[in-house]
Scaffold this motif. Structure first.
Motif, mmCIF file in Angstrom:
data_model
loop_
_atom_site.group_PDB
_atom_site.id
_atom_site.type_symbol
_atom_site.label_atom_id
_atom_site.label_comp_id
_atom_site.label_asym_id
_atom_site.label_seq_id
_atom_site.Cartn_x
_atom_site.Cartn_y
_atom_site.Cartn_z
ATOM 1 N N TRP A 35 0.877 -1.182 0.000
ATOM 2 C CA TRP A 35 0.000 0.000 0.000
ATOM 3 C C TRP A 35 0.908 1.224 0.000
ATOM 4 C CZ3 TRP A 35 -2.888 -1.960 4.982
ATOM 5 C CH2 TRP A 35 -3.575 -3.150 4.681
ATOM 6 N N PHE A 37 1.510 4.929 0.491
ATOM 7 C CA PHE A 37 0.980 6.135 1.138
ATOM 8 C C PHE A 37 1.561 7.386 0.491
ATOM 9 C CE2 PHE A 37 1.556 9.191 4.831
ATOM 10 C CZ PHE A 37 0.231 9.631 4.836
ATOM 11 N N HIS A 39 1.807 11.441 0.732
ATOM 12 C CA HIS A 39 1.560 12.654 1.521
ATOM 13 C C HIS A 39 2.134 13.888 0.827
ATOM 14 C CE1 HIS A 39 5.684 12.566 3.395
ATOM 15 N NE2 HIS A 39 5.535 11.261 3.290
ATOM 16 N N ASP A 56 -4.853 6.934 9.354
ATOM 17 C CA ASP A 56 -6.141 6.851 8.669
ATOM 18 C C ASP A 56 -6.025 6.074 7.365
ATOM 19 O OD1 ASP A 56 -7.178 8.354 10.725
ATOM 20 O OD2 ASP A 56 -7.244 10.233 9.595
ATOM 21 N N TYR A 57 -4.902 6.244 6.670
ATOM 22 C CA TYR A 57 -4.686 5.523 5.412
ATOM 23 C C TYR A 57 -4.622 4.017 5.661
ATOM 24 C CZ TYR A 57 -2.241 3.805 1.259
ATOM 25 O OH TYR A 57 -1.884 3.083 0.142
ATOM 26 N N LYS A 61 -7.199 1.203 4.217
ATOM 27 C CA LYS A 61 -6.767 0.058 3.398
ATOM 28 C C LYS A 61 -7.178 -1.260 4.045
ATOM 29 C CE LYS A 61 -4.820 0.167 0.084
ATOM 30 N NZ LYS A 61 -5.289 0.284 -1.316
#
Length: 275
Positions: A35, A37, A39, A56-57, A61
């Motif tokens: 995954w 991320f 930013h 939160d990500y 997921k």
């Protein structure tokens, strides 16, 4: 059945998810889900804000994939400190985030000597000038950079990480570049050297670093450390691959990270204790 942990990829300061374009195919080939991320839209945000966005990500997921087991987190540079802030400062007591391994590539775990150097009235302007187009943009002003100010070694953010300490339920791994052959092409802006604080509290340069982060910045008690290249001859062929900005795309680093992650983790399977 694939019981491998998903890998959460966290890029660094002023970087982007594309930095993983060599690691991602290697993970896919090894059947390691990942995954990525992003930013990049949070420039100007502070450490805690980005750390909460990372939390939160990961939660989103998990919900999207239905996966409820441990994850591995792979970070470059300041991304390591963002992940550590989430895991150790924000989640340290509750330990609700289920993480098996935290892998930091060139991390400034003890604060960034470069961040401090940017603010040094004597050396800062010349250092920034040398790094324009290499590590910082034109007209860069460190006073306006929240992350740089938060990761000066004596900052409250670094102090919070130091107080929290590492977690015994997570295996920490660090991959570092080193200029074993004193090759100036390793990081031409500084002649192959890296700035660091000397034992007397003053500035000095060393080959024990990646051009941006000295090894003294990366030290983390209990972590497994791989200092690369394993073969000094690699610095003759491709010295630039071992500097800070190239480490996530370095074939040797990619192979090490893939091997860290390509370990099956079914129910109850964890890494051995770090201590």
């Amino acid at each position: 059945m694939n019981h491998r942990c998903p890998a959460v990829l966290v890029h660094g300061w002023r970087s982007h998810p594309g930095i993983w374009n060599r690691l991602a195919p290697a993970l896919s080939d090894a059947a390691v889900p990942f995954w990525n991320f992003d930013h990049t839209a949070m420039q100007g945000a502070g450490t805690e804000t980005i750390a909460l966005a990372l939390r939160d990500y990961i939660h989103a997921k998990r919900k999207e994939t239905g996966y409820g087991g441990p994850v591995d987190i792979v970070c470059h540079s300041m991304g390591t400190c963002i992940a550590r802030y989430l895991l150790e400062v924000l989640d340290g007591d509750a330990q609700e985030e289920d993480v098996r391994q935290l892998v930091g590539i060139g991390p400034p775990n003890n604060g960034s000597a470069m961040a401090e150097l940017f603010n040094d009235p004597e050396h800062g302007p010349e250092v920034i000038r040398r790094l324009i187009g290499v590590f910082v943009p034109e007209d860069y002003d460190p006073r306006e950079d929240t992350i740089v100010q938060e990761f000066r070694p004596r900052s409250r953010t670094v102090a919070a990480l130091r107080r929290a300490g590492t977690r015994d339920d997570i295996a920490y791994r660090i991959a570092l570049g080193v200029n074993l052959t004193a090759n100036p092409a390793f990081f031409p802006a500084f002649g192959g050297r890296t700035w660091e604080f000397g034992p007397d509290g003053g500035w000095r340069t060393t080959y024990a670093g990646d051009g941006i982060v000295p090894h003294s910045d990366s030290h983390l008690p209990g972590a497994q450390v791989d200092v690369l290249p394993a073969d000094p001859a690699n610095l003759t062929r491709h010295p630039e691959f071992y500097c800070h900005t190239m480490l996530p795309r370095n074939p040797e680093v990619v192979a090490r990270v893939r091997d860290y992650l390509a370990v099956s983790s079914g129910p109850g399977v964890r890494n051995p204790p770090r201590r």
